[in-house]
Design an enzyme around this catalytic site. Structure first.
Site, mmCIF file in Angstrom:
data_model
loop_
_atom_site.group_PDB
_atom_site.id
_atom_site.type_symbol
_atom_site.label_atom_id
_atom_site.label_comp_id
_atom_site.label_asym_id
_atom_site.label_seq_id
_atom_site.Cartn_x
_atom_site.Cartn_y
_atom_site.Cartn_z
ATOM 1 N N SER A 18 0.876 -1.105 -0.170
ATOM 2 C CA SER A 18 0.135 -0.002 -0.088
ATOM 3 C C SER A 18 1.089 1.294 0.090
ATOM 4 O O SER A 18 0.583 2.237 -0.487
ATOM 5 C CB SER A 18 -0.977 -0.147 1.274
ATOM 6 O OG SER A 18 -0.033 -0.209 2.276
ATOM 7 N N ASP B 177 -3.748 6.073 12.010
ATOM 8 C CA ASP B 177 -2.524 5.210 11.228
ATOM 9 C C ASP B 177 -1.468 6.010 11.264
ATOM 10 O O ASP B 177 -1.318 7.268 10.450
ATOM 11 C CB ASP B 177 -3.380 5.110 9.845
ATOM 12 C CG ASP B 177 -2.717 4.498 8.566
ATOM 13 O OD1 ASP B 177 -1.347 4.289 8.861
ATOM 14 O OD2 ASP B 177 -3.218 4.124 7.688
ATOM 15 N N HIS C 141 0.749 5.045 6.808
ATOM 16 C CA HIS C 141 0.618 5.645 5.506
ATOM 17 C C HIS C 141 0.619 7.241 5.660
ATOM 18 O O HIS C 141 0.693 7.755 6.595
ATOM 19 C CB HIS C 141 -0.911 5.371 5.090
ATOM 20 C CG HIS C 141 -1.257 3.697 4.724
ATOM 21 N ND1 HIS C 141 -1.793 3.030 5.759
ATOM 22 C CD2 HIS C 141 -0.522 3.045 3.897
ATOM 23 C CE1 HIS C 141 -1.576 1.843 5.353
ATOM 24 N NE2 HIS C 141 -0.830 1.666 4.230
#
Ligand SMILES: *[C@@H]1O[C@H](CO)[C@@H](O)[C@H](O)[C@H]1NC(C)=O
Ligand SMILES: *[C@@H]1O[C@H](CO)[C@@H](O)[C@H](O)[C@H]1NC(C)=O
Ligand SMILES: *[C@@H]1O[C@H](CO)[C@@H](O)[C@H](O)[C@H]1NC(C)=O
Ligand SMILES: *[C@@H]1O[C@H](CO)[C@@H](O)[C@H](O)[C@H]1NC(C)=O
Length: 430
Positions: free
Chosen positions: A162, A406, A409
């Site tokens: 990702s 998070d 990311h």
């Protein structure tokens, strides 16, 4: 080109610069005999003798022999050079309200809702206004026209997890505004996402393969598996989908971080009784890196194509790493870490060592995008809680936002645009 703001003599090429002897052509036997003879005589340096399309791997610790330097051949897509001795990955972040961000979040419809921080309520935009300034030279300004013209009739592909998908989307955002609305499209087919610039007959693609090798996390949608297993020697499973690509950008790191050990499957996922061994993360990772290099050597033509490998993307899950309060993480962080020696947790170090080790011993022409150090300062740049939440948050979570932040990311626009500026520089001005 702007003149350099600095000229330091201390900068050294820590990244791996590679130019590669391509292929043995005629008189194979004579040549092989000669190589053998010369190898015995000169060991590792024998490649110097076959000068014209010489390969070279340089790193900071080993000065490049003069003969190799002189005979460095132009890499595919290169149109210029970065100043001799300038390591573009060694530098500092400079506040820049004028030219950053390079695009607006709302102007790029391709950003996944996991990365649109403003849309999800991030109250400030501080993280968008930073520019990377190498110590030894200036970065070339990202030129979307040049990039698209170069990709005419070609395929560029990002392969990995990702984080690589984030860099992929960042690149699309940097390019798409110069393409008219009806001349571009983005489609997803299982593991493959394809952005097409129709008038250029160019595609920029992303292929989901978080371990590069075959694994039990290969499903592009359902892959949240805690008991991860990666299959030894299986790169061909995914690699067949990357063949024929002109510019390949690989990464793989995050998914290996399951603890101290990694499960490696020796047989096939179809075997009734699976032959699984547990090895250290470093050994498993080394195995994958070697597979990758071998795949590149056998499948990519160094005279026509370029291969990049993006180093580990750092996480900011523990404030104590940078001297913050225990229990905190990237949540509510709006400034970066200003200690130039900051590195973070140790597991990262050992994996970075594996990469450095495997790459420095290899002659395979891969350009290393060493984004780890420069990203490790950016505790402010993560998506934190400002992203689409797939599950309803519990009252306990809502009461303690750090618990669901998070810190892996990155918001777009943001840090990953810099990764692409570095990619751009390494592609055109190696
Ligand atoms: C990556 O870049 C950092 C910062 O310049 C440097 O300290 C480090 O040695 C580099 N790592 C590798 C493997 O080249
Ligand atoms: C960008 O690249 C194009 C195509 O190579 C070139 O014509 C143009 O001058 C470049 N623009 C800038 C600002 O350098
Ligand atoms: C378009 O690009 C592909 C490579 O991606 C190439 O095989 C094909 O011939 C190109 N078509 C045209 C019309 O240029
Ligand atoms: C966020 O950080 C600021 C200081 O930078 C602090 O005043 C504030 O209380 C913090 N907010 C939360 C919810 O932790």
């Amino acid at each position: 080109m702007k003149p350099p703001l600095f000229s330091t003599s201390s900068s050294s090429p820590t990244s791996l610069l590679i130019i590669r002897k391509a292929r043995l052509t005629p008189c194979l036997f004579t040549l092989l005999a000669f190589i053998l003879f010369v190898t015995i005589l000169y060991g590792q340096d024998f490649m110097c003798i076959f000068s014209q399309q010489l390969q070279l791997v340089s790193d900071s610790n080993k000065p490049v022999p003069r003969a190799m330097k002189i005979r460095r051949k132009k890499l595919p897509f290169a149109i210029g050079k970065t100043e001799e001795g300038c390591d573009i990955f060694s530098g500092r972040w400079v506040r820049d309200e004028l030219t950053r961000p390079l695009y607006e979040e709302s102007d790029c419809p391709y950003i996944q809702p996991q990365l649109t921080c403003q849309e999800h309520g991030r109250p400030e935009k501080e993280y968008q206004h930073w520019r990377w300034q190498p110590h030894g030279c200036d970065l070339h300004r990202f030129n979307a026209t040049l990039m698209l013209e170069t990709l005419r009739g070609k395929r560029m592909m990002f392969v990995g997890d990702s984080l690589n998908r984030g860099q992929y989307v960042s690149l699309i955002c940097l390019l798409h505004s110069i393409i008219p609305e009806d001349a571009k499209s983005m489609e997803t087919f299982d593991s493959l996402t394809v952005f097409t610039a129709k008038e250029y007959n160019a595609t920029i693609e992303f292929y989901w393969a978080p371990f590069l090798l075959e694994s039990n996390a290969d499903n592009a949608v359902v892959h949240r598996i805690s008991d991860r297993v990666v299959r030894k020697g299986s790169i061909i499973k995914h690699g067949r989908n990357w063949k024929g690509v002109d510019i390949l950008v690989l990464n793989s790191y995050l998914w290996w971080m399951t603890g101290l050990k990694m499960k490696v499957l020796l047989g096939s996922f179809d075997d009734e009784v699976k032959d699984i061994v547990e090895v250290s993360t470093e050994d498993a990772y080394r195995m994958a890196m070697k597979s990758m290099l071998r795949w590149v050597r056998l499948n990519m033509n160094p005279k026509k194509t370029r291969v990049f490998f993006t180093s580990m993307s750092p996480t900011h899950g523990k404030s104590i790493d940078w001297g913050g309060e225990p229990g905190g993480n990237c949540y509510n962080e709006t400034s970066m870490i200003d200690d130039p020696t900051y590195w973070g947790s140790d597991s990262r170090k050992s994996v970075m060592q594996v990469i450095g080790d495997v790459f420095s011993k290899s002659k395979v022409p891969i350009t290393f995008l060493n984004i780890t150090q420069l990203s490790s300062y950016r505790k402010d740049a993560h998506t934190s809680i400002y992203k689409k939440q797939w599950n309803q948050l519990t009252p306990e979570q809502l009461a303690n936002p750090a618990s669901y932040a998070d810190c892996v990311h990155w918001c777009l626009p943001g840090l990953q645009d810099t990764w692409n500026e570095l990619l751009f520089t390494k592609l055109f001005y190696p």
